[in-house]
Scaffold this active site. Structure first.
Site, short mmCIF file in Angstrom:
data_model
loop_
_atom_site.label_atom_id
_atom_site.label_comp_id
_atom_site.label_asym_id
_atom_site.label_seq_id
_atom_site.Cartn_x
_atom_site.Cartn_y
_atom_site.Cartn_z
N GLU A 109 72.46 26.80 9.09
CA GLU A 109 72.01 27.41 7.85
C GLU A 109 70.63 28.01 8.08
O GLU A 109 69.69 27.29 8.42
CB GLU A 109 71.90 26.35 6.74
CG GLU A 109 73.23 25.75 6.33
CD GLU A 109 73.06 24.70 5.23
OE1 GLU A 109 73.80 24.77 4.23
OE2 GLU A 109 72.20 23.80 5.34
N ASP B 209 72.30 21.69 9.90
CA ASP B 209 72.01 21.69 8.48
C ASP B 209 70.56 22.13 8.27
O ASP B 209 69.67 21.70 9.00
CB ASP B 209 72.21 20.26 7.96
CG ASP B 209 72.09 20.17 6.46
OD1 ASP B 209 72.90 20.80 5.76
OD2 ASP B 209 71.16 19.49 5.98
#
Ligand code: CA
Length: 673
Positions: free
Chosen positions: A359, A330
């Protein structure tokens, strides 16, 4: 309390590479915690995970590296503990052990368990699934509670919303519509990506009867499973056993498990276990206080020696102890490239099949030079790790943050070029000019292709909101087209649970008017089950849509041309051919044995394309059918808002002509295109 200079000195002088956490050695239990600038450390042992049941408090002894240790001449399995660190002769509040692998209810106290005893029967005999190349994966993002909390899941009441609910196989509803784990198998995904399953903060585990929901991006204990997914949050080993049971059931069915990890921030800051263990060291700071590169209050200083070690140890722990098959990071751009590369090389030593992607963005400005961080544009510095392809996502779907803007599937042909980039795995390709920023990848496995994830509007809701003038049939066509673009693109396809049967995230009960965005939720991180849970009867209602997704997955998995492994292979075997209409894309894939032509039509009317030399049959029509007989002409019509896959016939032309004429004699020209 401490300055950057202190931390630099600590990194030079106090790096500690030895064991941390709890070690049970026969009738001894040894506890070790690293905090080099503490002036004292104590362990407090309890009989339970909560309540006033202290058994004893003991001082710990400091080793020169800054590791504090205490050896107790008893086997403390089944007991709970916390540490109290003292700085400049002042006690801080007690903290759980950041290296703990088990904890009590709500993760407030660490627990001593023998991990060997948490293995389900058969654990050692079930291997992790083989993944030769990341491009062979088809990823399906699932949330443990969403998956089975609704009664339509057919899961036993006490397992609904739990690890064990997802582990139940053989369930179906209606006339044999598979649900739950059986649905995963029918769809044909190779991996599930689970939204956070480590212990997070914002669901009260002590009140399982209350309806509570969170995605889980609020880490509390990085190395313990979340208690609200267990049937008994008070038992430290139950959550471990039940999570392992789920992983084993998935592995038995050849499905790998990818874990969503959130090493970029913690839920609490000043009172997090990190800060109560060593104030300031684990976070990047600015003059005015905690830097906020995550956008939710803090950012982890992954570049510091013992923080990096912590993250690397944590990933290795999950990969080893739980046989986790992949990690999704993340806000990975909060972490530095060296840390991510070190994790990659450690995982490679364990198994080449473990995936890594994340990400390539942060949630705010970080307090470290951006050139050192895992931003997408910086991917050459961490080339073995995948990245979510937001260029492709937005081109397919329309702008993520402008809900009324249409994407390619809504007929916006401005995105045609970026869609081509995405189909080519986002690696540079000589057939495409312009939009070079959308050719950001060096290799196809770097591109995680998707148009829907837990964040933002579901694909279906976005279509409903942005394509209000479409008929219902056109909306479904647009959704199918989005699926073809994701699943047939080079790179790694990623789907969101329920996307394959038009998942919706309704905000409120609505009447007949569904057209505005106010009826749907885009940021459902703590929304009720009404919004988030999977209503499995939707699969019955949208069975044709599901079938189409399933056939796309099958086509991809059976045809290597849809998952080419290198950029050079893509440039050699994938080509774009001219079409009459600027938005219509015709892609040819060819190797020594197979040849496919895939046409994508984003217009609301049928368009014609000319297939390249040879005779073709329809391998996958706009509705997911395969035609047995070849087409008589290479000038073919592509239905509105659709993708059609043609495969070149390999049989001798004369044999085919004979087959066709036999068929025509028997049935007329029915079923021939
Ligand atoms: Ca928790």
């Amino acid at each position: 309390m401490f300055s950057e200079t202190d931390f630099e000195r600590v990194d030079r002088e106090n790096y500690y590479g030895g064991p941390l956490g709890v070690e049970i050695d026969g009738n001894k239990t040894i506890f070790r915690a690293w905090s080099p600038l503490a002036t004292g450390a104590y362990i407090r042992i309890y009989a339970d995970g909560t309540g006033s049941n202290t058994i004893e408090t003991l001082p710990m002894e400091r080793h020169w590296t800054g590791c504090w240790q205490v050896e107790i001449l008893r086997n403390l399995e089944g007991f709970f503990y916390v540490y109290v660190f003292e700085f400049e002769y002042r006690y801080l509040k007690s903290t759980a052990d950041i290296y703990a692998v088990a904890c009590g209810v709500n993760g407030d106290r660490s627990a001593v368990v023998d991990l060997k005893k948490t293995d389900p029967f058969g654990w050692d005999t079930v291997p992790r699934p083989v993944l030769e190349n990341p491009c062979d994966a088809v990823i399906y993002e699932c949330h443990i509670r969403d998956f089975s909390i609704d009664e339509s899941s057919g899961v036993k009441v006490r397992y609904r919303g739990k690890f064990l609910g997802m582990a139940e196989d053989g369930l179906y509803i209606g006339k044999g519509t598979t649900v739950g784990l059986a649905h995963l198998k029918e769809l044909g995904v190779t991996h599930v990506q689970l939204l956070p399953i480590y212990d997070y903060a914002t669901v009260d585990e002590a009140k399982p009867w209350e309806q509570q929901f969170n995605w889980g991006y609020d880490p509390k204990n990085y190395n313990c499973p979340e208690g609200s997914y267990s049937t008994d949050a008070e038992s430290p080993s139950a959550r471990i056993f039940e999570l392992k049971t789920l992983i084993m059931e998935l592995h038995k069915n050849g499905i790998g498990v990818i874990m969503d990890v959130v090493y970029n921030h913690t839920y609490l800051t000043e009172t997090s276990w990190f800060d109560l263990t060593f104030p300031g060291y684990f976070y990047r700071m600015r003059e005015e206080g905690y830097s906020n590169g995550s956008g939710v209050g803090s950012e982890i200083a992954s570049e510091r020696a013992m923080v990096r070690r912590y993250i690397v140890d944590s990933v290795k722990f999950w990969a080893n102890e739980y046989k986790i098959d992949g990690f999704r990071f993340d806000l990975m751009a909060v972490l530095d490239c060296d840390t991510i590369n070190e994790i990659r090389s450690e995982l490679d030593k364990l198994s080449p099949y473990v995936m890594m992607y994340g990400e390539g963005w942060s949630g705010g400005e970080c307090a470290l030079e951006s050139s050192r961080l895992c931003y997408k544009w910086n991917n050459a510095a961490f080339p073995q790790v995948g990245l979510f392809n937001d260029d492709y996502r937005d081109a397919i779907k329309g702008a993520t943050f402008d809900v009324y803007r249409r994407g390619y599937v809504g007929g916006n042909i401005d995105f045609t070029n970026i869609v081509k980039r995405g189909l080519a795995g986002s690696v540079p390709h000589p057939d495409i000019s312009g939009n070079d920023e959308a050719a950001w990848a060096q290799q196809p496995y770097q591109s995680i292709n998707y148009c829907e994830a837990h964040d933002n509007w579901t694909m279906w809701d976005k279509i409903i909101i942005s394509c209000g003038d479409f008929t219902d049939e056109e909306k479904i066509s647009a959704d199918r087209l989005s699926a073809a673009l994701v699943i047939l693109a080079q790179g790694v396809p990623f789907l969101h649970l329920g996307e394959d049967f038009l998942r919706s995230k309704p905000k409120k009960v609505h009447g007949s008017d569904l057209e505005t965005h106010e009826f749907f939720e885009d940021n459902s991180y703590n929304s009720p089950d009404f919004t988030n849970s999977i209503k499995w009867h939707r699969k019955i209602e949208n069975t044709e849509v599901f079938r189409y997704y399933r056939e796309l997955v099958r086509l991809r998995r059976t045809s290597p041309l849809f998952r080419l492994r290198t950029a050079d292979e893509i440039r050699e075997k994938l080509h774009f051919l001219d079409t009459e209409d600027i938005g219509v894309i015709l892609m040819k894939l060819q190797d020594e044995s197979d040849c496919f032509a895939v046409a994508f039509n984003p217009y609301r009317e049928a368009k014609w394309v000319d297939l390249p030399g040879g005779m073709y049959f329809v391998r996958l029509s706009e509705s997911g059918r395969s035609h047995e007989f070849p087409m008589m002409s290479s000038h073919v019509s592509i239905p509105p808002l659709s993708a059609v896959v043609f495969e070149r016939c390999e049989e001798e032309l004369s044999d085919l002509r004979e087959k066709v004429s036999q068929h025509t004699r028997r049935f007329g020209t029915r079923n021939l295109m």
